[in-house]
Design an enzyme around this catalytic site. Structure first.
Site, PDB file in Angstrom:
ATOM      1  N   PRO A  23       5.567   0.488   0.036  1.00  0.00           N
ATOM      2  CA  PRO A  23       6.325   1.345   0.943  1.00  0.00           C
ATOM      3  C   PRO A  23       5.568   2.544   1.505  1.00  0.00           C
ATOM      4  O   PRO A  23       6.122   3.284   2.309  1.00  0.00           O
ATOM      5  CB  PRO A  23       7.493   1.813   0.075  1.00  0.00           C
ATOM      6  CG  PRO A  23       7.005   1.705  -1.321  1.00  0.00           C
ATOM      7  CD  PRO A  23       5.971   0.630  -1.362  1.00  0.00           C
ATOM      8  N   ASP A  46       0.433  -3.060  11.344  1.00  0.00           N
ATOM      9  CA  ASP A  46       1.396  -2.437  12.257  1.00  0.00           C
ATOM     10  C   ASP A  46       1.839  -1.067  11.794  1.00  0.00           C
ATOM     11  O   ASP A  46       1.305  -0.534  10.818  1.00  0.00           O
ATOM     12  CB  ASP A  46       2.567  -3.373  12.596  1.00  0.00           C
ATOM     13  CG  ASP A  46       3.113  -4.062  11.383  1.00  0.00           C
ATOM     14  OD1 ASP A  46       3.294  -3.379  10.371  1.00  0.00           O
ATOM     15  OD2 ASP A  46       3.343  -5.289  11.438  1.00  0.00           O
ATOM     16  N   LYS A  68       4.883  -3.539  16.611  1.00  0.00           N
ATOM     17  CA  LYS A  68       5.912  -4.243  17.383  1.00  0.00           C
ATOM     18  C   LYS A  68       6.926  -3.289  17.979  1.00  0.00           C
ATOM     19  O   LYS A  68       7.246  -2.275  17.387  1.00  0.00           O
ATOM     20  CB  LYS A  68       6.671  -5.192  16.481  1.00  0.00           C
ATOM     21  CG  LYS A  68       5.901  -6.404  16.154  1.00  0.00           C
ATOM     22  CD  LYS A  68       6.758  -7.331  15.341  1.00  0.00           C
ATOM     23  CE  LYS A  68       6.031  -7.773  14.106  1.00  0.00           C
ATOM     24  NZ  LYS A  68       6.862  -8.350  13.106  1.00  0.00           N
ATOM     25  N   ASP A 101       6.879  -5.824   1.074  1.00  0.00           N
ATOM     26  CA  ASP A 101       6.570  -7.198   0.677  1.00  0.00           C
ATOM     27  C   ASP A 101       6.646  -8.085   1.926  1.00  0.00           C
ATOM     28  O   ASP A 101       7.568  -7.946   2.713  1.00  0.00           O
ATOM     29  CB  ASP A 101       7.591  -7.679  -0.364  1.00  0.00           C
ATOM     30  CG  ASP A 101       7.279  -9.097  -0.794  1.00  0.00           C
ATOM     31  OD1 ASP A 101       6.513  -9.256  -1.762  1.00  0.00           O
ATOM     32  OD2 ASP A 101       7.774 -10.044  -0.157  1.00  0.00           O
ATOM     33  N   THR A 129       8.529  -3.934  -2.389  1.00  0.00           N
ATOM     34  CA  THR A 129       9.387  -3.801  -1.213  1.00  0.00           C
ATOM     35  C   THR A 129      10.015  -2.404  -1.167  1.00  0.00           C
ATOM     36  O   THR A 129      10.155  -1.727  -2.198  1.00  0.00           O
ATOM     37  CB  THR A 129      10.459  -4.908  -1.215  1.00  0.00           C
ATOM     38  OG1 THR A 129      11.130  -4.881   0.046  1.00  0.00           O
ATOM     39  CG2 THR A 129      11.472  -4.732  -2.338  1.00  0.00           C
ATOM     40  N   ALA A 130      10.375  -1.973   0.049  1.00  0.00           N
ATOM     41  CA  ALA A 130      10.891  -0.611   0.236  1.00  0.00           C
ATOM     42  C   ALA A 130      12.037  -0.309  -0.732  1.00  0.00           C
ATOM     43  O   ALA A 130      12.090   0.775  -1.316  1.00  0.00           O
ATOM     44  CB  ALA A 130      11.341  -0.417   1.681  1.00  0.00           C
ATOM     45  N   MET A 181      16.344  -1.087   7.920  1.00  0.00           N
ATOM     46  CA  MET A 181      16.440  -1.027   9.391  1.00  0.00           C
ATOM     47  C   MET A 181      17.832  -0.627   9.875  1.00  0.00           C
ATOM     48  O   MET A 181      18.302  -1.145  10.883  1.00  0.00           O
ATOM     49  CB  MET A 181      16.044  -2.390  10.005  1.00  0.00           C
ATOM     50  CG  MET A 181      14.592  -2.750   9.767  1.00  0.00           C
ATOM     51  SD  MET A 181      14.179  -4.426  10.271  1.00  0.00           S
ATOM     52  CE  MET A 181      14.688  -5.373   8.842  1.00  0.00           C
ATOM     53  N   GLY A 210      10.181   7.076   2.290  1.00  0.00           N
ATOM     54  CA  GLY A 210      10.144   7.136   0.834  1.00  0.00           C
ATOM     55  C   GLY A 210       8.757   6.868   0.267  1.00  0.00           C
ATOM     56  O   GLY A 210       7.968   6.119   0.850  1.00  0.00           O
TER      57      GLY A 210
HETATM   58  N1  SAH Z   1       8.667  -5.918   4.460  1.00  0.00           N
HETATM   59  C1  SAH Z   1       9.144  -4.563   4.318  1.00  0.00           C
HETATM   60  C2  SAH Z   1      10.345  -4.277   5.201  1.00  0.00           C
HETATM   61  C3  SAH Z   1      10.037  -4.316   6.680  1.00  0.00           C
HETATM   62  S1  SAH Z   1      11.433  -3.940   7.651  1.00  0.00           S
HETATM   63  C4  SAH Z   1       9.466  -4.303   2.832  1.00  0.00           C
HETATM   64  O1  SAH Z   1       9.469  -5.224   2.033  1.00  0.00           O
HETATM   65  O2  SAH Z   1       9.711  -3.135   2.497  1.00  0.00           O
HETATM   66  C5  SAH Z   1      11.164  -2.231   7.962  1.00  0.00           C
HETATM   67  C6  SAH Z   1      12.209  -1.403   7.255  1.00  0.00           C
HETATM   68  O3  SAH Z   1      11.827  -1.198   5.906  1.00  0.00           O
HETATM   69  C7  SAH Z   1      12.367   0.002   7.805  1.00  0.00           C
HETATM   70  O4  SAH Z   1      13.181   0.009   8.946  1.00  0.00           O
HETATM   71  C8  SAH Z   1      13.008   0.695   6.638  1.00  0.00           C
HETATM   72  O5  SAH Z   1      14.372   0.378   6.551  1.00  0.00           O
HETATM   73  C9  SAH Z   1      12.317   0.046   5.463  1.00  0.00           C
HETATM   74  N2  SAH Z   1      11.189   0.846   4.975  1.00  0.00           N
HETATM   75  C10 SAH Z   1       9.910   0.445   4.838  1.00  0.00           C
HETATM   76  N3  SAH Z   1       9.149   1.422   4.303  1.00  0.00           N
HETATM   77  C11 SAH Z   1       9.985   2.469   4.082  1.00  0.00           C
HETATM   78  C12 SAH Z   1       9.808   3.767   3.525  1.00  0.00           C
HETATM   79  N4  SAH Z   1       8.617   4.197   3.088  1.00  0.00           N
HETATM   80  N5  SAH Z   1      10.884   4.584   3.454  1.00  0.00           N
HETATM   81  C13 SAH Z   1      12.099   4.168   3.877  1.00  0.00           C
HETATM   82  N6  SAH Z   1      12.313   2.950   4.408  1.00  0.00           N
HETATM   83  C14 SAH Z   1      11.277   2.109   4.505  1.00  0.00           C
END
Ligand code: SAH
Length: 272
Positions: A23, A46, A68, A101, A129-130, A181, A210
């Site tokens: 994250p 990205d 994107k 992830d 993952t986030a 999202m 985060g």
């Molecule tokens: N594959 C990524 C998710 C991609 S979709 C994963 O597994 O985390 C992108 C979304 O992930 C963002 O819109 C947000 O909702 C979340 N996200 C990713 N990093 C974040 C972070 N550091 N803090 C808060 N939300 C995050």
């Protein structure tokens, strides 16, 4: 493990590593991700891959930005899939870096489908993952024996603005709902959960960036979270966490953005 690369008579075929980078905090990279980043020849990345993580990419590697835009997702995704194949066919070790992830709201499945169809070798490296990283750094356990026995991850990026989630399933008691999202639709998301049976006083949190020095956490209830997020001036990327577990943050919060949040090495050693 080493693999010949570059053009030549018997040049080894290139390979694509689809790597989750977590994250944001570079310390949350896996050992495998860190090793592969150090060996990369071409890196496609990205917006959400943090600057600190990009700083670990060797200076000799080609960097390709493939950020994107929300509106033109499909065309862009095809272009990324094609780029991965092209660079691998040049015999390169290609890294496709993905926030969090690759298989959680990451379109990782689509990217490797193309590689598989084209006969390009690939590996998938999972990342934190986030939901997991952000909840940990916000001091919100996603499950807890007293509050939640299950946890669901959903996307709040609603297709054509219409709300097509299984709201009854989300509004179940003793469950934590994590929404990726969801920033643009925060008022609609909170409203729909209440309309489908959740209490307006259900605790909820929204966390911006985060695990990074820019982390901001706003807590409230389904009734007032959207208003509080606006008042705090939050902006994406944000993660929304809904459920009674949010109450625990008051006692369990530990991460101070910008401060020294890492335990000293001695502390780690003494618990080993
Ligand atoms: N594959 C990524 C998710 C991609 S979709 C994963 O597994 O985390 C992108 C979304 O992930 C963002 O819109 C947000 O909702 C979340 N996200 C990713 N990093 C974040 C972070 N550091 N803090 C808060 N939300 C995050």
């Amino acid at each position: 493990m080493s693999r010949a690369s570059g053009p030549g008579r018997d040049a080894a075929p290139g390979v694509v590593y689809l790597v989750g980078t977590g994250p944001g905090d570079p310390d949350l990279l896996t050992v495998k991700a860190l090793r592969l980043i150090g060996q990369a020849e071409v890196v496609l990345y990205d917006n959400l891959v943090s600057r600190e993580i990009m700083a670990l990419v060797p200076g000799t590697a080609e960097r390709v930005y493939v950020g994107k835009q929300r509106a033109r997702h499909t065309v862009r995704q095809e272009a990324i899939n094609t780029l991965l194949v092209l660079h691998a066919r040049r015999g390169k070790r290609v890294l496709r870096l993905k926030a969090g992830d690759p298989f959680v709201f990451g379109r990782g499945g689509e990217e490797i489908e193309t590689l598989s169809a084209q006969g390009v070798p690939f590996e998938v490296v999972p990342g934190i993952t986030a939901a997991l990283g952000v909840a940990a750094y916000a001091g919100i356990p996603l499950t807890h024996r007293d509050y939640a026995q299950s946890c669901v991850f959903v996307t709040g990026n609603l297709r054509d603005g219409s709300i097509d989630l299984d709201w009854e399933a989300l509004a179940r008691p003793r469950q934590t709902v994590v929404i990726y999202m969801g920033f643009a639709n925060l008022p609609a998301l909170c409203g729909a959960l209440v309309a489908h049976g959740m209490s307006p006083s259900m605790p909820a949190a929204i966390v911006q960036q985060g695990t990074t020095p820019g982390q901001k956490v706003v807590t409230g209830t389904l009734a007032d979270l959207a208003e509080r997020a606006t008042a705090a001036g939050l902006a994406p990327p944000t993660l929304i966490i809904v459920g009674d577990v949010v109450r625990l943050r008051g006692r369990l919060s530990w991460f101070e953005p910008g401060g020294d949040a890492q335990p000293p090495a001695e502390a780690l050693r003494s618990t080993a």
